[in-house]
Motif scaffolding. Structure first.
Motif, PDB file in Angstrom:
ATOM      1  N   ALA A 286      11.077 -22.017  21.343  1.00 35.65           N
ATOM      2  CA  ALA A 286      12.583 -21.470  21.362  1.00 35.65           C
ATOM      3  C   ALA A 286      12.851 -20.015  21.400  1.00 35.65           C
ATOM      4  O   ALA A 286      13.168 -19.652  22.043  1.00 35.65           O
ATOM      5  CB  ALA A 286      13.503 -22.711  21.144  1.00 35.65           C
ATOM      6  N   GLU A 287      12.663 -19.997  19.982  1.00 34.75           N
ATOM      7  CA  GLU A 287      13.152 -18.702  19.863  1.00 34.75           C
ATOM      8  C   GLU A 287      12.395 -17.038  20.330  1.00 34.75           C
ATOM      9  O   GLU A 287      12.677 -16.484  20.592  1.00 34.75           O
ATOM     10  CB  GLU A 287      12.736 -18.324  18.244  1.00 34.75           C
ATOM     11  N   ALA A 288      11.242 -17.785  20.910  1.00 36.89           N
ATOM     12  CA  ALA A 288       9.872 -16.454  20.992  1.00 36.89           C
ATOM     13  C   ALA A 288      10.531 -16.345  22.634  1.00 36.89           C
ATOM     14  O   ALA A 288      10.744 -15.574  22.856  1.00 36.89           O
ATOM     15  CB  ALA A 288       8.803 -16.836  20.986  1.00 36.89           C
ATOM     16  N   ARG A 289      10.883 -17.660  23.304  1.00 37.90           N
ATOM     17  CA  ARG A 289      11.529 -17.549  24.756  1.00 37.90           C
ATOM     18  C   ARG A 289      12.524 -16.333  25.020  1.00 37.90           C
ATOM     19  O   ARG A 289      12.989 -15.984  25.656  1.00 37.90           O
ATOM     20  CB  ARG A 289      11.305 -19.097  25.083  1.00 37.90           C
TER      21      ARG A 289
ATOM     22  N   GLU B 159      15.516 -23.657  11.028  1.00 36.56           N
ATOM     23  CA  GLU B 159      15.155 -22.371  11.961  1.00 36.56           C
ATOM     24  C   GLU B 159      15.673 -21.256  12.205  1.00 36.56           C
ATOM     25  O   GLU B 159      15.569 -20.522  12.468  1.00 36.56           O
ATOM     26  CB  GLU B 159      16.386 -23.352  12.987  1.00 36.56           C
ATOM     27  N   ALA B 160      15.737 -21.239  10.388  1.00 36.23           N
ATOM     28  CA  ALA B 160      16.257 -19.704  10.161  1.00 36.23           C
ATOM     29  C   ALA B 160      14.976 -19.239   9.722  1.00 36.23           C
ATOM     30  O   ALA B 160      14.486 -18.128  10.053  1.00 36.23           O
ATOM     31  CB  ALA B 160      17.112 -19.757   9.099  1.00 36.23           C
ATOM     32  N   ILE B 161      13.521 -20.403   9.248  1.00 31.39           N
ATOM     33  CA  ILE B 161      12.219 -19.019   9.455  1.00 31.39           C
ATOM     34  C   ILE B 161      11.787 -18.808  10.321  1.00 31.39           C
ATOM     35  O   ILE B 161      11.540 -18.073  10.842  1.00 31.39           O
ATOM     36  CB  ILE B 161      10.999 -20.898   8.851  1.00 31.39           C
ATOM     37  N   ALA B 162      12.308 -20.282  11.797  1.00 32.99           N
ATOM     38  CA  ALA B 162      11.443 -19.543  13.494  1.00 32.99           C
ATOM     39  C   ALA B 162      11.961 -18.587  13.487  1.00 32.99           C
ATOM     40  O   ALA B 162      11.167 -17.487  14.156  1.00 32.99           O
ATOM     41  CB  ALA B 162      12.082 -20.649  14.101  1.00 32.99           C
ATOM     42  N   ARG B 163      14.035 -18.202  13.310  1.00 32.41           N
ATOM     43  CA  ARG B 163      14.043 -17.290  13.878  1.00 32.41           C
ATOM     44  C   ARG B 163      13.477 -15.578  13.081  1.00 32.41           C
ATOM     45  O   ARG B 163      12.833 -13.962  13.646  1.00 32.41           O
ATOM     46  CB  ARG B 163      15.385 -17.270  13.415  1.00 32.41           C
ATOM     47  N   LEU B 164      13.412 -15.448  11.866  1.00 34.83           N
ATOM     48  CA  LEU B 164      13.238 -14.928  10.763  1.00 34.83           C
ATOM     49  C   LEU B 164      11.585 -14.135  10.731  1.00 34.83           C
ATOM     50  O   LEU B 164      11.377 -13.006  11.140  1.00 34.83           O
ATOM     51  CB  LEU B 164      12.968 -14.928   9.681  1.00 34.83           C
ATOM     52  N   ALA B 165      11.044 -15.539  11.648  1.00 29.24           N
ATOM     53  CA  ALA B 165       9.110 -14.667  11.423  1.00 29.24           C
ATOM     54  C   ALA B 165       9.231 -13.942  12.970  1.00 29.24           C
ATOM     55  O   ALA B 165       8.076 -13.120  13.030  1.00 29.24           O
ATOM     56  CB  ALA B 165       8.234 -16.376  11.322  1.00 29.24           C
TER      57      ALA B 165
END
Length: 366
Positions: free
Chosen positions: A88-91, A323-329
């Motif tokens: 979702a973050e990458a999209r 969710e923060a892990i996904a965003r930061l990565a």
């Protein structure tokens, strides 16, 4: 549309009264363009309905706009939810994600790394489980890389980590503040025999523990270390008979851990399961044995996967900031892709919090 089936960059340049090179520079966000020229090009694109040919652009730039995510096991709920968050973050940034599960296999982890040489993806987000420090050299290179998890340290790349020790300590402090004194912890090695300690003080047990967490960097050992630190800070000795090891970290392992504790006569008044799946098994077996949660035994897990809110009773747990892990990565890997080089080593910590529910509710305010 100037009588054509598809609007071209030349059409945009003619409409805006600029060169094709200027339109190309605008689309590629090159500097040194006046605001007036940029505005004319943007208006021309809007009027003509020009669509960027992403495939052609990617061919010219050598980028795929694809990221690779390599995780240990999609059957583990935490990792499947993390994968969805990263997708979702990458999209949102216009990138796709290739997801690979290594099914806890070191050779597959190394194969996934080696495949970066084929340029099938612009960058790699890697969560290794079976690799060791001897494999760090395999991660050398200039391709964009972000590391997740606690298995490998010392890699020359950004490393997004869960605050495992602090989160586990916070869970332990919560149980201690509730009046618990003997907590059972589980997950990792085969179940050890557990000795009954007898009466005197409330007892907590840790499900999924490793007796000497300072000897490795697994999530289980770090979380157990946080538990030990919290006990020490309150002046409470750690009784290793309450560190209940398990074969794995699934719900069946949590069920077996509780069965082992109760059959051995171990006294405890709280269970800290080192992940939510273990905690689900703990809740099930306590209910089967007629042990009331939270009245007789409080239970808390770690990971805050979605289903934990719908257990009966609903599970208190540590939210590791997935969710923060996904965003930061994703932010880190895309910054590297767009800069054209790997970022230097740095540790990026995700925030954690406690999600307190029915299995160990928040304490009433005085």
């Amino acid at each position: 549309m100037r009588g054509k089936n598809r609007v071209t960059m030349a059409d945009v340049a003619h409409e805006a009264g600029v060169s094709v090179a200027s339109v190309s520079n605008f689309l590629n966000k090159q500097p040194y363009m006046s605001e007036a020229m940029a505005a004319r090009i943007a208006e021309a694109i809007d009027r003509l309905g020009y669509k960027v040919n992403s495939s052609a652009r990617n061919l010219r730039s050598g980028r795929t706009r694809l990221l690779k995510l390599v995780i240990p096991d999609l059957r583990q709920v935490y990792f499947s939810e993390l994968a969805e968050d990263i997708l979702a973050e990458a999209r949102q940034h216009g990138y796709g994600v290739i997801v690979e599960s290594t099914t806890n296999n070191r050779a597959r982890e190394l194969e996934s790394i080696a495949s970066m040489g084929t340029h099938s993806a612009d960058g790699l987000i890697l969560s290794p489980l079976m690799m060791t420090v001897d494999d760090i050299a395999a991660l050398d290179g200039d391709y964009p890389l972000v590391l997740l998890g606690e298995r490998l340290f010392g890699v020359n790349a950004p490393h997004v980590v869960i605050r495992n020790r602090e989160g586990a300590a916070a869970a332990t402090y919560h149980l201690l503040d509730a009046g618990c004194r003997r907590i059972a912890v589980g997950g990792g090695a085969p179940v050890r025999a557990v000795d009954s300690m007898g009466a005197g003080g409330r007892r907590l047990a840790v499900v999924g523990a490793v007796p000497h967490p300072e000897h490795d960097f697994s999530s289980g050992s770090i979380r157990t270390h946080g538990y030990r630190e919290a006990l020490a800070a309150r002046g409470i000795p750690c009784d290793d008979s309450l560190l209940i090891e398990t074969q794995g970290w699934g719900s069946a392992d949590g069920l077996v851990a509780v069965d082992t504790m109760l059959e051995s006569g171990l006294q405890f008044d709280a269970v800290f399961a080192l992940n939510d799946l273990l905690a689900w098994g703990v809740l099930r077996e306590l209910r089967e044995r007629g042990v009331a949660v939270p009245d007789d035994v409080r239970v808390i897990g770690f990971d805050d996967v979605e289903e934990s809110a719908y257990m009966v009773p609903s599970l208190s747990t540590v939210n590791p900031g997935r969710e923060a892990i996904a965003r930061l990565a994703v932010e880190s890997i895309i910054q590297q892709v767009e800069s054209g080089s790997r970022a230097p080593a740095q540790t990026i910590e995700a925030p954690y919090s406690l999600s307190l529910r029915e299995s160990s509710p928040a304490l009433a305010c005085a």
